[in-house]
Structures are given as C-alpha cells and as structure tokens.
Design an enzyme around this catalytic site. Structure first.
Site, PDB file in Angstrom:
ATOM      1  N   THR A  48     101.515   2.272 -64.549  1.00  0.00           N
ATOM      2  CA  THR A  48     101.849   3.640 -64.139  1.00  0.00           C
ATOM      3  C   THR A  48     103.356   3.671 -63.894  1.00  0.00           C
ATOM      4  O   THR A  48     104.023   2.645 -64.066  1.00  0.00           O
ATOM      5  CB  THR A  48     101.123   4.033 -62.836  1.00  0.00           C
ATOM      6  OG1 THR A  48     101.717   3.296 -61.756  1.00  0.00           O
ATOM      7  CG2 THR A  48      99.641   3.722 -62.898  1.00  0.00           C
ATOM      8  N   CYS A  49     103.876   4.838 -63.444  1.00  0.00           N
ATOM      9  CA  CYS A  49     105.325   4.881 -63.229  1.00  0.00           C
ATOM     10  C   CYS A  49     105.750   3.990 -62.055  1.00  0.00           C
ATOM     11  O   CYS A  49     106.911   3.630 -61.933  1.00  0.00           O
ATOM     12  CB  CYS A  49     105.792   6.312 -63.037  1.00  0.00           C
ATOM     13  SG  CYS A  49     104.852   7.198 -61.810  1.00  0.00           S
ATOM     14  N   GLN A 114      95.620   9.983 -57.793  1.00  0.00           N
ATOM     15  CA  GLN A 114      95.874   9.853 -59.232  1.00  0.00           C
ATOM     16  C   GLN A 114      95.616   8.418 -59.682  1.00  0.00           C
ATOM     17  O   GLN A 114      95.085   8.175 -60.752  1.00  0.00           O
ATOM     18  CB  GLN A 114      97.348  10.170 -59.516  1.00  0.00           C
ATOM     19  CG  GLN A 114      97.662  11.645 -59.551  1.00  0.00           C
ATOM     20  CD  GLN A 114      97.294  12.247 -60.894  1.00  0.00           C
ATOM     21  OE1 GLN A 114      97.411  11.585 -61.899  1.00  0.00           O
ATOM     22  NE2 GLN A 114      96.822  13.479 -60.880  1.00  0.00           N
ATOM     23  N   GLN A 118      93.793   6.459 -62.848  1.00  0.00           N
ATOM     24  CA  GLN A 118      94.552   5.592 -63.749  1.00  0.00           C
ATOM     25  C   GLN A 118      93.909   4.205 -63.859  1.00  0.00           C
ATOM     26  O   GLN A 118      93.866   3.618 -64.938  1.00  0.00           O
ATOM     27  CB  GLN A 118      96.002   5.482 -63.270  1.00  0.00           C
ATOM     28  CG  GLN A 118      96.789   6.766 -63.541  1.00  0.00           C
ATOM     29  CD  GLN A 118      98.068   6.864 -62.730  1.00  0.00           C
ATOM     30  OE1 GLN A 118      98.188   6.292 -61.646  1.00  0.00           O
ATOM     31  NE2 GLN A 118      99.027   7.618 -63.238  1.00  0.00           N
ATOM     32  N   THR A 191     110.542  21.873 -60.632  1.00  0.00           N
ATOM     33  CA  THR A 191     109.853  22.214 -59.380  1.00  0.00           C
ATOM     34  C   THR A 191     109.008  23.467 -59.546  1.00  0.00           C
ATOM     35  O   THR A 191     107.858  23.514 -59.102  1.00  0.00           O
ATOM     36  CB  THR A 191     110.891  22.441 -58.249  1.00  0.00           C
ATOM     37  OG1 THR A 191     111.891  21.454 -58.360  1.00  0.00           O
ATOM     38  CG2 THR A 191     110.267  22.375 -56.886  1.00  0.00           C
TER      39      THR A 191
END
Lengths: 426, 274
Positions: A48-49, A114, A118, A191
């Site tokens: 993931t990030c 999240q 994942q 945003t």
C-alpha cells in the site's frame, strides 16, 4: 512455525523510499512468479502507500530475512535502502504483525479500515497466483477473523479522522437525511474532490460543483453525476444549497458575510452549513454569527479529527487482546499439527538408534540374553521418552501457551535433528 | 392489598432511578453495554407501574385521576410509556436519560404526597371526567417530551455553533431529528389538549356550580394551547422553523408547569373551583 516476514512501512522508512518499493498489482504477481518455489513455498505480498510487506514459508531452512529482502530489492533496486529500513518478523511475531496490520492498529491513520480490504485483496492475488497453500489459507482465515472482530467488537474504526470526512460527519449531525439536501462544492482540486466524493457516498440528494477553470469542474462533475455552476455566477444560486463546501486555493475571501446574509434571507433562514476547508480561508468566519448558519473551518474540523484519533488510540489495547486471542488460537491449531508427528519422529529416531546398536552388539550375548536385551533396551527407551511424550501431547491441548509450545517443539526437533522431510513424508 | 400498594408506591421511584442509571451509563460511556437490558428494564418498570395503577383503581374503587398527586403518578407512567414507544419506533436510544428523569420527578412527588382516598365526590366518577383527564394526560406527556427534545435541540445547536464537540455532540441524534421529535410531540400534545379543552368547556360548567372562566388552570391551558397552535401553524406554513418553534414549545411547557403549580399549591386542588 517457519513463517518469515519482512516489512518496510511508515515507521521504518520515509515516503520517498516507500514510494519506490511500492508494488502495483501486476508487479506483485510478477514478484510472486519470481520467488515462488525458489525462495518461498507459499506466502502473501501486501503493498500500500504506507507499507510493502512479504510473508511466507521459506523453501529451505537456510533462507533468512536477508534473502527475502534481497529478492524484493532485485525487483525494485533502491540504493538508499539500508537494513534498518526493514522490520523482520518470525513465526508467531509475524502472525501478530499481520493481524496488527489487518486490524489497522499499525496504520499511519490508526483504525484505517481501508487496510483490511487491501490485506484481503493481497491474499486473493496470492491465491490466484497459486501461492497460497494449506497453511497460508488458514493464516488468511485467522487474519480476516481478527480484522472483523476488531471492527465489530471495538471502536477502532469509529469517527472521522480526516478533515473532509469530519466535515461530512458534522453535516450529518445537522441534517438527518442527506438525500433530501443539496450541496455545492466550490473548488474542484484534490480536497474538493475528496469532500464531494464523501458527500456522494453518503447519498447527497443534489450535488453541484463550481471551479474557476470549468474543465476541471466538468471532469469531476461527470464522474460524480453532479451539476456544474459557472464560477462567476455561483453566488446567485447560493440560496438553493443546504450545504456549501469550499476548498479553493484562492488568496482572498470568496464568500463575504453580506453574500451569506443575502442568501439566508432568500432561504427564509432555513439552516445552511458552510464548510471552509481551504487554506487560506474562502469564507468570512464572521458568518458564524448569522442565525441558522453553521460555519466550520479547518481548525474546528481538526478538533473533531484529534478527538476521534484519541478515542481510537484508547481502543488499541482491546484490539491487541483480540490479536493475542486469535494468534494464540491459530498457533494452538498449528502446534496440534506439529506435535503429533514430532512424537512419532522422536520415538522413531530413538528406536532406530536402539535397534541399530542392538543389531551391532547382539552377537556378544547368548540366544537367551538377546531376547532380554531387546526387552531391556526397549524399556530404557520407553522410560527415557515417557516424559517428553507426555509433555508433547500437552501441546495439542488448546489451553497451553501456543508461542511457548511452538518454541519447545522446534527445540526438540533441532536438538535431536529430526528432519522435516520425515514429517512431510509421514 | 393495601400493603402491596404502599410497597409499590415506595419502590416505583427506585425502579425509575435504576432505569435512569442504566440509560445514563450508556450515554456517558458511549458503549452499548446495556443496549438491550436498559430497554428491558424500562419495559419492566412500566409494566410494574401499570400493575400499581390497576391495584389502586381496584382497591380504592376509582381510577387514580381524582387529585393532583394521583395524576402525577399517571403522568410519570404516561411519559415513560410514550418514550418507550418512541424508542421502539425510531430506535433513537441516546435521549432516554433526559426523559426518564421527568418521570422520576413526577413519581417521587406522587410517592411522597399521594393519599389513599376511598371516598371520592360523585362528580369525579363521571365518565366525561375520565376522557377529560385522559386526553389532558396524553397532551401534557406529549408537550413534556416536546419540551425535552426542544431543550436538547437548543443545547446541540449551541454546541455546534460554538464548535464544542463533547458528549452532547457525540451521543445525541442530529438537529433535524431532535426538531422533528419535538415538533411531532407538540402536534400530538396540541391535538389532545384541544380535546381536553372542548370536553372541559362542555362538561365543567354543568358539573361544578362554582365553575369560573378565570380559573388559572383554564387560562394557563388555553395559553399553552394558543402557543402550540401558533408554533405548529407557523412551522407548517414555512414561516418559522428550527430554534423559534422549539423555543415556543419550551415556553408552552413552562407555562403549563407554572399554571399547574399555581393552581395546585395555592388553591390546593386541580382547578380553583373544586
């Protein structure tokens, strides 16, 4: 258990390094093809990030964490990467770390749910790549169970922890049913886009977008099925909206107190929410003094975010106890698999030594004594092995400390050199 | 049977207090520890209260509606019962403590002052009185609940305006829902008070020779009725909404309470004419 895990994550490495080591779905599949059978027999790769992690059962007992790290770096060479950028886990610690990741307590944003999805997706990729065997399947089931329990039994994922989500949470404290409300998003930047998506997800009735550059507004409006209002005229329609969310990069105020006073008059003072999530601010903060106007800027929304983060942190011990319970239940199951073959192999090992020595020396005894020799040596072996057998049988019981049991079983195997190949053959 | 009635009379405030503690615990802690047990306990308390009211009716040969302290215990019952139904229908459980505390107040006053009257004036046995008091009780329960939700609306409104995100912000339902709960309760209250007044005006002058239109209770109830009427119609016609209607509802409730206190504690009866 021989489970190895290496992790590079937000605690160990800066974003620049994590970015380079990030693996797309195709890259994960490619990486699995490279390591399957040569380094790991089965495993899972999560990327993931905020983290890239590899879990798996090594192809042979000589393989170490270093080999796993190198295989990752062969795919994505990063010169700046040092050993301290990796965290290494083994056996039950690897299981617990995987559970911590899936439950969100290891996330940068604590309780981020999240990551649970994942992790599940990562296992699916591994399964499709035929990288999930009997043991990894069981690990996956336990991971999902721990993740689900954390969500249902604790409040680790409760409350908004981002400014744009906090804005939506606050709006829902004012209006009960967003499907009957209209919202205007001013500014189609990142945003504004996130906030507009949140509103759409929560079922906003009507959504409109206005932006200085119309192309950008059109792109966002198309993806969200929203109306576009030309930026020069949006004030004329302000009174039609119950929620106004502003997130532009404008240097000066876009909406003054007078603009909003006029709009409220046209609305017959029906409540209206103004969310200013821009820096510098887009809306005159003085509007909060107008009746039925609910005004919030980034600072006030951050109060909600910080409060929710504190509440989530308070939930960590509850999640940790779920992780311990699930890890312990998994390891008990695993030990019950390990203990029975170990008992048999241990007895076979001693019996082979005994029979070898008896065969070698039995000619030194008379025919009568040879029979006695068989009996006496067997009795000695039985007496020697009685206590270890009883102890090993205990490890199949669920109430035993599973981490301890796993360690003792592996010590016994190592001390007596009981070959794993024998176990597999059995 | 008298002993059971006396014991129940003392026990009732405690039952309401225990229910209140259950509801307050969940409100303060934000958990769902007593999510079902608190509702069950409220149900059992209401059931026990109903049993107590039936016992009184049988033992003293009249429904407990002939004096203010008898009416207070019925009011405590009616408020909790109405809340119970509201909670079942809407599944909004965060407002329980604020309503149940009203039942505690009415029941405690009743427990202290209620008398065991067997002899009741013949005029108070009239079935029109039954309907008059029944509609008044439902009307007053509804406006009490309307006022409580109105007050909660004002507190939450202020908290959101001032960016105070504490317990009230976390636990209460949205402003919209509080406003609706307050409004619908006030509509129910208004409808029942209308019936109370109609029956009262028809029956009271015939039943009581001393009947007077200047009775404070009558003026108070009429004023409350007018206030609710104004509030409801301005809301329906879209002229007023939110805070203004809610404030009107709270003022209406306060006038109702004041007129009851004035008549009952100064004139020592429910109306000034008996």
């Amino acid at each position: 258990m021989n489970l190895l895990a290496v992790s590079i994550n937000h605690r160990t490495a800066p974003v620049e390094l994590r970015e380079v080591l990030h693996l797309s779905e195709d890259e994960i599949r490619d990486f699995i093809r490279r390591i399957k059978g040569t380094i790991l027999n089965e495993g899972v790769v999560i990327s993931t990030c905020n983290r890239t992690e590899v879990y798996g059962l090594p192809n042979n007992s000589n393989l170490t964490h270093k080999d796993l790290q190198n295989s990752l770096l062969n795919l994505k060479p990063v010169k700046e990467l040092k050993p301290e950028h990796f965290q290494n886990y083994f056996s039950d610690e690897a299981i617990k770390h995987l559970f911590s990741v899936a439950t969100g307590i290891d996330s940068l944003l604590i309780g981020d749910n999240q990551i649970f999805k994942q992790v599940k997706d990562s296992f699916e990729i591994a399964e499709e790549s035929k990288f999930v065997g009997f043991l990894m399947k069981r690990i996956f089931d336990s991971t999902v169970k721990a993740g689900k329990r954390a969500i249902t039994e604790t409040q680790i994922s409760e409350g908004a922890v981002t400014v744009s989500y906090a804005a939506v949470q606050l709006i829902e404290k004012i209006y009960s049913n967003l499907s009957k409300k209209a919202a205007l998003v001013i500014g189609a930047g990142e945003t504004g886009e996130i906030a507009a998506k949140h509103l759409k997800e929560r079922g906003i009735g009507r959504l409109a977008i206005t932006n200085r550059t119309i192309e950008r507004a059109e792109k966002l409006a198309e993806s969200l099925n929203a109306k576009i209002i030309p930026f020069n005229h949006f004030k004329d329609f302000l009174h039609e909206y119950d929620i106004v969310l502003s997130a532009t990069s404008a240097e000066n105020l876009i909406l003054t107190k007078e603009d909003i006073k006029a709009s409220m008059k046209k609305r017959n003072y029906n409540p209206c929410v103004f969310m200013d999530i821009a820096i510098p601010r887009d809306i005159d903060p003085e509007v909060k003094n107008i009746d039925y106007v609910f005004y919030n800027d980034i600072d006030s929304l951050n109060i909600i975010v910080q409060q929710n983060l504190v509440k989530r942190k308070e939930e960590i011990p509850k999640v940790e106890s779920i992780i311990n319970e699930e890890a312990s239940s998994f390891l008990s199951w695993y030990n019950s698999l390990e203990a029975a073959p170990t008992i048999k192999n241990l007895r076979d090992f001693f019996e082979s030594i005994r029979s070898e020595e008896v065969d070698k020396n039995k000619n030194r005894f008379s025919a009568d004594d040879q029979e006695k020799l068989e009996i006496v040596t067997k009795r000695i072996i039985n007496k020697i092995l009685h206590h270890p057998t009883v102890e090993l049988k205990k490890y199949t019981e669920s109430n035993i400390n599973s981490g301890d049991a796993a360690m003792r079983i592996s010590i016994i195997k190592e001390l007596f050199g009981i070959d794993k190949k024998n176990i597999k053959e059995e | 049977m008298k002993d059971i009635i006396d014991f129940s009379n003392i026990l009732l405030p405690f039952l309401y207090i225990i229910t209140f503690i259950f509801y307050s615990y969940d409100f303060m802690k934000g958990g769902n520890r007593f999510v079902n047990s608190k509702r069950l306990f409220l149900f059992l308390t209401i059931l026990f209260h109903l049993f107590y009211l039936l016992l009184r009716t049988i033992n003293f040969d009249h429904p407990p509606i002939t004096n203010v302290f008898e009416i207070f215990t019925v009011l405590a019952f009616a408020i909790s019962f109405t809340y119970f139904i509201l909670e079942l229908v809407t599944d909004i459980r965060g407002t329980g403590p604020f309503i149940i505390i009203i039942s505690i107040i009415f029941q405690t006053i009743s427990t202290f002052y209620i008398q065991d009257l067997v002899q009741v004036k013949e005029v108070l046995r009239n079935h029109l009185l039954g309907i008059h008091v029944f509609t008044a009780l439902i009307g007053y329960s509804a406006i009490t609940i309307s006022a409580v939700y109105g007050l909660l609306y004002l507190i939450l409104y202020k908290d959101i305006k001032l960016n105070k995100f504490g317990l009230i912000f976390d636990r209460l339902p949205s402003l919209d829902i509080l406003e609706k709960l307050s409004f619908y309760s006030s509509v129910i209250g208004f409808v029942f008070l209308t019936w109370t007044i109609i029956i009262g005006i028809i029956w009271l002058p015939k039943a009581f020779p001393k009947f007077s239109y200047t009775d404070p209770k009558l003026i108070g109830t009429f004023l409350v009725w007018v206030l609710y009427g104004v509030g409801i119609s301005t809301k329906i016609f879209g002229k007023w909404q939110g805070r203004k209607v809610v404030v009107l509802s709270i003022i209406g409730f306060l006038i109702a309470i004041m007129s009851t206190i004035l008549t009952n504690f100064l004139a020592k009866s429910f109306h000034s004419f008996y």
